[in-house]
Scaffold this active site. Structure first.
Site, PDB file in Angstrom:
ATOM      1  N   HIS A 360     -52.265  49.071  47.515  1.00  0.00           N
ATOM      2  CA  HIS A 360     -53.156  49.364  46.393  1.00  0.00           C
ATOM      3  C   HIS A 360     -53.035  50.793  45.895  1.00  0.00           C
ATOM      4  O   HIS A 360     -53.180  51.059  44.707  1.00  0.00           O
ATOM      5  CB  HIS A 360     -54.587  48.982  46.752  1.00  0.00           C
ATOM      6  CG  HIS A 360     -54.784  47.508  46.634  1.00  0.00           C
ATOM      7  ND1 HIS A 360     -54.597  46.657  47.700  1.00  0.00           N
ATOM      8  CD2 HIS A 360     -55.045  46.734  45.552  1.00  0.00           C
ATOM      9  CE1 HIS A 360     -54.778  45.414  47.275  1.00  0.00           C
ATOM     10  NE2 HIS A 360     -55.049  45.430  45.986  1.00  0.00           N
ATOM     11  N   ARG A 467     -60.610  46.429  38.371  1.00  0.00           N
ATOM     12  CA  ARG A 467     -60.766  46.394  39.831  1.00  0.00           C
ATOM     13  C   ARG A 467     -62.046  47.142  40.189  1.00  0.00           C
ATOM     14  O   ARG A 467     -62.042  48.352  40.386  1.00  0.00           O
ATOM     15  CB  ARG A 467     -59.575  47.060  40.512  1.00  0.00           C
ATOM     16  CG  ARG A 467     -58.277  46.279  40.448  1.00  0.00           C
ATOM     17  CD  ARG A 467     -57.192  46.912  41.309  1.00  0.00           C
ATOM     18  NE  ARG A 467     -56.076  46.010  41.535  1.00  0.00           N
ATOM     19  CZ  ARG A 467     -54.980  45.969  40.756  1.00  0.00           C
ATOM     20  NH1 ARG A 467     -54.860  46.752  39.733  1.00  0.00           N
ATOM     21  NH2 ARG A 467     -54.008  45.122  41.047  1.00  0.00           N
ATOM     22  N   ARG A 503     -63.558  41.916  37.863  1.00  0.00           N
ATOM     23  CA  ARG A 503     -63.396  41.152  39.105  1.00  0.00           C
ATOM     24  C   ARG A 503     -64.474  41.589  40.081  1.00  0.00           C
ATOM     25  O   ARG A 503     -64.744  42.778  40.226  1.00  0.00           O
ATOM     26  CB  ARG A 503     -62.018  41.446  39.708  1.00  0.00           C
ATOM     27  CG  ARG A 503     -61.820  40.762  41.032  1.00  0.00           C
ATOM     28  CD  ARG A 503     -60.402  40.891  41.501  1.00  0.00           C
ATOM     29  NE  ARG A 503     -60.118  42.236  41.955  1.00  0.00           N
ATOM     30  CZ  ARG A 503     -58.905  42.603  42.375  1.00  0.00           C
ATOM     31  NH1 ARG A 503     -57.899  41.744  42.358  1.00  0.00           N
ATOM     32  NH2 ARG A 503     -58.694  43.815  42.785  1.00  0.00           N
ATOM     33  N   GLU A 601     -54.336  33.382  43.873  1.00  0.00           N
ATOM     34  CA  GLU A 601     -53.503  34.336  44.607  1.00  0.00           C
ATOM     35  C   GLU A 601     -53.327  33.926  46.067  1.00  0.00           C
ATOM     36  O   GLU A 601     -52.700  34.629  46.852  1.00  0.00           O
ATOM     37  CB  GLU A 601     -54.064  35.759  44.487  1.00  0.00           C
ATOM     38  CG  GLU A 601     -55.539  35.898  44.809  1.00  0.00           C
ATOM     39  CD  GLU A 601     -56.071  37.327  44.600  1.00  0.00           C
ATOM     40  OE1 GLU A 601     -55.268  38.260  44.457  1.00  0.00           O
ATOM     41  OE2 GLU A 601     -57.297  37.494  44.600  1.00  0.00           O
ATOM     42  N   ASN A 624     -49.473  39.662  43.131  1.00  0.00           N
ATOM     43  CA  ASN A 624     -49.200  40.561  44.265  1.00  0.00           C
ATOM     44  C   ASN A 624     -49.534  39.861  45.574  1.00  0.00           C
ATOM     45  O   ASN A 624     -48.741  39.830  46.511  1.00  0.00           O
ATOM     46  CB  ASN A 624     -50.059  41.832  44.175  1.00  0.00           C
ATOM     47  CG  ASN A 624     -49.927  42.511  42.838  1.00  0.00           C
ATOM     48  OD1 ASN A 624     -48.922  42.361  42.163  1.00  0.00           O
ATOM     49  ND2 ASN A 624     -50.945  43.249  42.446  1.00  0.00           N
ATOM     50  N   ASP A 625     -50.756  39.306  45.616  1.00  0.00           N
ATOM     51  CA  ASP A 625     -51.135  38.613  46.844  1.00  0.00           C
ATOM     52  C   ASP A 625     -50.417  37.280  46.977  1.00  0.00           C
ATOM     53  O   ASP A 625     -50.030  36.884  48.076  1.00  0.00           O
ATOM     54  CB  ASP A 625     -52.654  38.407  46.887  1.00  0.00           C
ATOM     55  CG  ASP A 625     -53.355  39.660  47.385  1.00  0.00           C
ATOM     56  OD1 ASP A 625     -52.891  40.198  48.401  1.00  0.00           O
ATOM     57  OD2 ASP A 625     -54.310  40.107  46.748  1.00  0.00           O
ATOM     58  N   ARG A 635     -47.874  42.994  52.113  1.00  0.00           N
ATOM     59  CA  ARG A 635     -47.523  43.844  50.961  1.00  0.00           C
ATOM     60  C   ARG A 635     -47.626  45.330  51.255  1.00  0.00           C
ATOM     61  O   ARG A 635     -47.180  46.172  50.490  1.00  0.00           O
ATOM     62  CB  ARG A 635     -48.425  43.482  49.763  1.00  0.00           C
ATOM     63  CG  ARG A 635     -49.890  43.720  50.010  1.00  0.00           C
ATOM     64  CD  ARG A 635     -50.752  43.069  48.947  1.00  0.00           C
ATOM     65  NE  ARG A 635     -51.016  43.941  47.816  1.00  0.00           N
ATOM     66  CZ  ARG A 635     -51.894  43.663  46.858  1.00  0.00           C
ATOM     67  NH1 ARG A 635     -52.584  42.520  46.901  1.00  0.00           N
ATOM     68  NH2 ARG A 635     -52.101  44.474  45.866  1.00  0.00           N
ATOM     69  N   CYS A 672     -52.396  38.916  36.245  1.00  0.00           N
ATOM     70  CA  CYS A 672     -52.755  40.336  36.308  1.00  0.00           C
ATOM     71  C   CYS A 672     -52.100  41.041  37.483  1.00  0.00           C
ATOM     72  O   CYS A 672     -52.449  42.163  37.817  1.00  0.00           O
ATOM     73  CB  CYS A 672     -54.271  40.492  36.346  1.00  0.00           C
ATOM     74  SG  CYS A 672     -55.024  39.609  37.707  1.00  0.00           S
TER      75      CYS A 672
HETATM   76  C1  PEP Z   1     -52.999  40.551  42.861  1.00  0.00           C
HETATM   77  O1  PEP Z   1     -53.162  40.235  44.032  1.00  0.00           O
HETATM   78  O2  PEP Z   1     -51.978  40.272  42.203  1.00  0.00           O
HETATM   79  C2  PEP Z   1     -54.051  41.296  42.140  1.00  0.00           C
HETATM   80  C3  PEP Z   1     -53.999  41.491  40.851  1.00  0.00           C
HETATM   81  O3  PEP Z   1     -55.060  41.813  42.885  1.00  0.00           O
HETATM   82  P1  PEP Z   1     -54.921  43.088  43.847  1.00  0.00           P
HETATM   83  O4  PEP Z   1     -53.567  43.699  43.636  1.00  0.00           O
HETATM   84  O5  PEP Z   1     -56.019  44.031  43.485  1.00  0.00           O
HETATM   85  O6  PEP Z   1     -55.072  42.512  45.202  1.00  0.00           O
HETATM   86 MG    MG Z   2     -55.124  40.353  44.923  1.00  0.00          MG
END
Ligand code: PEP
Ligand code: MG
Length: 750
Positions: A360, A467, A503, A601, A624-625, A635, A672
Site C-alpha cells: 500500500h 481509500r 470504500r 477481489e 491488486n488483491d 503482494r 480500481c
Molecule cells: C485492490 O485490491 O485492487 C484495491 C483497489 O484495493 P487495495 O489496493 O486498497 O487493497
Molecule cells: Mg484490495
C-alpha cells in the site's frame, strides 16, 4: 544440530563486519564438525572469480591469494554445479587443483557446499579432513543448512563493507530492488527509524564531540530519573524481587564502565545514538549467549534499558529532523504515516528495504507521483544517512554517490518526462474515447487530500476509489463521526456533481493502525476489510453515517465494500447501511440512499459475480488483491515479487469472466486496482468491456492519451490474441509490442 546452527547464526548476526563474520564461521564450523579445515571462498564481483577469504586450518597467508574461476578446481565445480561435492579423496578427482601456498596437500576428504543468495552463487563453504573418508549424510546436511542460512547475512555484511570503503572514496555504487513508483529522484538520503530500536540506529558521525558527550550524559541521567520515578510510583505493587530489578536497572546505568565504553566511541567521533546502540547491543548479545537461562532472560531487560536511553537521546535531537530539500526517505519498512511526516515540497523519493510494488505504501507513492524503489533486501540502509543518491523508480535501481556523468544522464530523463507530461496537459478537457468512438469513464483513486486538486486538474470524471483508511492511518486514534464527516464532505464537495466512491474501512494486511494492532501470522488471509467492520458494527455504522451526513445536498456519494467473499457479507453490510440511513432520516437529515457496490477481489467472489451483481448496485474489481489471491503471491513480499503478474493468463480470464457475468444481469463494472492505471492493462480492460477505469491522478493523462490513440476493434483483436497465450511474459511483450507499433511513447518507460 539446531542448537549449534542457532548459536552460529546468532554470533554471525552480531559480528561487526564481513571479516568478523567469516572468522566466526570458519572457527565455529571447524569446532562443531570436528574437521581439520574450514574455509570460505567468496565471489569477487569485479572479476567473477572465487577468492579464499577466511580459513581455519589452511595456511592463513593464502587468504586473498587463491582465486578460482567458475568450473576451475573443486571449489569452481561446486559453483557451476550449484550443489555440494563430497569426496573421500579430493586429490583423485579430475578437477582437483593444488595450491602450494595453502598447504592443503595433507588433506584428503573434501566437502564443499555452495552459498546461494537470490539464485546466484555468492561463495563456497569447504571443510577438509586428513583421513580418506566420505563426510556422512548428517555432516553434509548440516553444511547445506548452514550455507543457506548464512547467505543473506554474508550478502548484507559484504554490502555494508563495500559501502564503508566506497563511502570513504565516494565511489559510485549500485543496488537493485523492485520498481515501485516511476520517475527519477536525485537527492540526499534521510533514514527513518520509527521506533527507538537499538538494532536500526544508523551509522553516523558527530561533528562536535563535547556536545555529543554532554547530550549522552543528559540522556543517561534522564533515563535514570525516569526509572527511579516509575519504581517509586509502583513501589506498593511490586514484589521485593521486582523492586530489586529496578535497582539493578539504575545501577547498570550508573556503571561507569558502561559509560566509559560509550564515551570512548564518541571520542572517536561516533554519534552518541550510534555509540550507545553499539555498546548496548554487545551487552545484549553477551547475555543472549549465556548458558544460564536466568541471565539469557536478562538480555531483554538490557535491550529495554538501551531503548529508553535511546529515546531520550532522540528527543534531545529532535531538531535534527528538519528535512533538507530533495529528501529521499529510506527505511526498513516505510508506511503512509512516515511519508506524510515530510513536507511534500521537500520529499522527492522513497526507498524501503521491505515491501513490494503492490504494497500500500507503494500505491500511495505512485498517487503522490513520488519515485520509489521497494524490496532492496541487501541494502545496509543504516550506513548511508546523508549520502547523495539517485532513485530510479522505472527500473528499481539505486545509485549511491552518483558521478557527474550518471547524474547528467538521469537529469536528461527527468527533463524528457517533464516534457512528455506537459504535452498531455491539453487532454484534461477532452473525453476518454477510442479512435472509433467507444467512450470510457476515467476516474481517480484518492486517499490524501492532495489527490483531489491534482485529480480535478487532470480531468477526472469522479472518484472510483476513496481509500478511507488513509486518513485513519495518519492519526493516533479512530477519528470521531464528526471528524470523518468533515473529511468526507471535503471530498464530496470538491468533486460534486461527479460521483465519489467511498470504500468502507479496509484495514488489516499491510495496513495496520498503530492504535488498533492486529497481530496475525498470515495477515492477508486474516482479519481484513469487511471482516473487521462487520465484527465491529460500531466502527462501520459511525463511518457510513459520517459518509451519508457528508453527502447532504450533494447526493454524489457511492459506498463500496472491500474484501467481500460471499453474498452473506453483502447482505449483512446492506442491513447496517440501511439502518444508518433510517436513523439519519429520523434525525431529520434529508439525504438519498447512496448506491452500494461490491469490490470483487477475492477468488470466491469471482465465482459468485452474477449473484453479487444482482444484489449490488455496481461492481468494482480490486485487481491488486485479486492477483495476489489467484496466484497465491503475497503482494507485500519482495521475495516473490517476480511472480506477481497482473497480466497472468489466469488473472485475465477471471477479469473477463467478471465483466461478462455482471453485464449479463445489467450491472456496471469498473476496476480500481493498479492494473487500470497501466497502459497495457487499460487496453485489455477496455477491450473486455469494463465501463470505468479508476487510477491514480499521476497516470490518468497517459492512460487517456493511450486510449484516444487506439481503436476498440484493434484492441479487441489484441485481447483475443493474448487470451490464447500461456505465459505472462509473452502477454506483456505482445501488448508492449502493440503500444510500440502504435507509436505510443507516452505509454512506454523511458
Ligand atoms: C485492490 O485490491 O485492487 C484495491 C483497489 O484495493 P487495495 O489496493 O486498497 O487493497
Ligand atoms: Mg484490495
Amino acid at each position: 544440530m539446531l542448537g549449534s546452527l542457532r548459536s552460529i547464526v546468532q554470533e554471525v548476526n552480531a559480528a561487526r563486519n564481513l571479516t568478523a563474520v567469516l572468522e566466526i564461521i570458519v572457527h565455529r564450523v571447524r569446532e562443531i564438525m570436528h574437521t581439520r579445515v574450514c574455509s570460505v571462498y567468496l565471489r569477487d564481483k569485479q572479476h567473477g572469480n572465487y577468492v579464499l577469504m577466511a580459513t581455519d586450518g589452511l595456511n592463513p597467508k593464502a587468504v586473498g591469494q587463491v582465486h578460482l574461476a567458475p568450473g576451475e578446481g573443486l571449489v569452481g565445480n561446486v559453483v557451476t554445479r550449484e550443489e555440494p561435492i563430497n569426496l573421500e579423496r579430493a586429490e583423485a578427482h579430475p578437477a582437483f587443483q593444488y595450491f602450494p601456498s595453502t598447504g592443503e596437500e595433507r588433506f584428503s576428504a573434501f566437502l564443499g557446499t555452495p552459498i546461494i543468495h537470490h539464485r546466484a552463487v555468492l561463495g563456497v563453504l569447504v571443510v577438509q579432513q586428513e583421513e580418506k573418508r566420505r563426510f556422512d549424510e548428517w555432516e553434509e546436511a548440516f553444511l547445506v543448512t548452514l550455507s543457506a542460512q548464512l547467505a543473506g547475512v554474508i550478502a548484507h555484511a559484504e554490502a555494508t563493507g563495500l559501502l564503508a570503503c566506497i563511502g570513504k572514496q565516494q565511489r559510485e555504487t549500485h543496488f537493485s530492488g523492485i520498481a515501485a513508483s516511476p520517475g527519477v529522484a536525485i537527492g540526499r538520503v534521510h533514514i527513518v527509524t520509527p521506533h527507538a530500536n537499538l538494532g536500526t540506529v544508523p551509522y553516523s558521525e558527530c561533528e562536535d564531540v563535547d556536545t555529543e558527550l554532554a547530550l549522552f550524559q543528559q540522556a543517561l541521567t534522564a533515563a535514570q530519573e525516569e526509572i527511579r520515578e516509575v519504581g517509586e510510583r509502583l513501589k506498593s505493587d511490586l514484589s521485593p524481587e521486582e523492586r530489586a530489578l529496578f535497582d539493578a536497572y539504575i545501577s547498570m546505568l550508573d556503571d561507569s564502565s558502561l559509560a566509559v565504553e560509550v564515551c570512548d566511541r564518541i571520542q572517536q567521533q561516533l554519534s552518541a545514538q550510534r555509540a550507545w546502540a553499539e555498546v548496548m547491543l554487545e551487552h545484549v548479545r553477551r547475555f543472549e549467549a549465556m548458558s544460564d537461562s536466568y541471565f539469557r532472560d536478562r538480555a531483554a531487560d538490557v535491550r529495554d534499558l538501551g531503548a529508553r536511553v535511546l529515546m531520550h537521546l532522540r528527543q534531545q535531537q529532535q531538531s535534527d529532523r528538519d528535512f533538507p530539500d530533495n529528501t529521499i526517505l529510506i527505511g526498513e519498512e516505510l508506511t503512509a504515516a512516515v511519508l506524510a511526516e515530510v513536507p511534500r515540497e521537500k520529499l522527492i523519493g522513497a526507498v524501503s528495504v521491505k515491501g513490494s510494488s503492490n504494497s500500500h505504501v507503494a500505491i500511495i507513492a505512485r498517487a503522490m507521483g513520488l519515485p520509489a524503489v521497494m524490496g532492496v533486501q541487501d541494502l545496509p540502509y543504516e550506513t548511508i544517512d546523508g549520502v547523495d543518491m539517485v532513485v530510479d523508480g522505472y527500473r528499481g535501481d539505486l545509485h549511491i554517490h552518483p558521478g557527474a556523468e550518471l547524474k547528467r544522464r538521469y537529469d536528461d530523463i527527468v527533463k524528457e518526462e517533464e516534457q512528455l507530461a506537459r504535452n498531455l496537459d491539453h487532454l484534461a478537457q477532452l473525453p476518454a474515447i477510442t479512435s472509433d468512438g467507444h467512450r470510457i469513464r476515467l476516474m481517480v483513486n484518492t486517499g490524501l487530500m492532495a489527490d483531489v486538486v491534482r485529480s480535478l486538474e487532470r480531468g477526472a470524471e469522479g472518484v472510483g476509489l476513496f481509500r478511507t483508511e488513509v486518513p485513519f492511518l495518519l492519526r493516533d486514534r479512530f477519528p470521531s463521526e464528526e471528524e470523518q464527516r468533515e473529511i468526507y464532505r471535503e471530498q464530496l464537495e470538491a468533486f460534486a456533481p461527479l460521483p465519489v466512491t467511498m470504500r468502507t474501512l479496509d484495514i488489516g494486511g499491510d495496513k495496520a493502525l498503530a492504535y488498533f494492532p492486529i497481530e496475525e501470522t498470515n495477515p492477508f488471509l486474516g482479519w481484513r476489510g469487511i471482516r473487521v467492520t462487520l465484527d465491529h458494527p460500531e466502527i462501520f455504522l459511525a463511518q457510513v453515517r459520517a459518509m451519508m451526513k457528508a453527502s447532504l445536498g450533494l447526493n454524489n456519494l457511492r459506498i463500496m465494500l472491500p474484501m467481500i467473499s460471499g453474498l452473506n457479507e453483502l447482505e449483512a453490510a446492506r442491513k447496517l447501511v440501511e439502518r444508518a440511513y433510517r436513523e439519519l432520516l429520523e434525525e431529520g437529515y434529508e439525504i438519498v440512499m447512496p448506491p452500494l457496490g461490491v469490490m470483487v477481489e477475492v477468488p470466491s467472489a469471482v465465482y459468485q459475480v452474477r449473484e453479487l451483481a444482482v444484489h449490488a448496485d455496481f461492481i468494482s474489481v480490486g485487481s491488486n488483491d485479486l492477483t495476489q489471491y489467484l496466484l497465491a503471491v503475497d503482494r507485500n513480499n519482495s521475495r516473490v515479487a517476480n511472480i506477481y503478474h497482473a497480466l497472468h493468463p489466469a488473472v485475465l480470464r477471471a477479469l473477463q469472466e467478471i465483466v461478462t457475468a455482471a453485464h449479463a444481469v445489467g450491472t456496471k463494472v469498473g476496476i480500481c486496482g493498479e492494473l487500470a492505471g497501466e497502459p497495457s492493462g487499460a487496453l485489455l480492460l477496455v477491450a473486455m468491456g469494463y465501463d470505468m477505469l479508476s487510477m491514480n491522478a499521476t497516470n490518468l493523462p497517459r492512460i487517456k492519451a493511450t486510449l484516444r490513440a487506439v481503436s476498440r476493434a484493434d484492441i479487441e483483436l489484441l485481447l483475443k490474441q493474448v487470451l490464447q497465450m500461456n505465459s505472462p511474459e509473452q502477454i506483456e511483450s505482445t501488448v508492449k509490442g502493440f503500444l510500440n507499433e502504435a507509436g505510443l511513447k507516452v505509454s512506454l518507460q523511458p
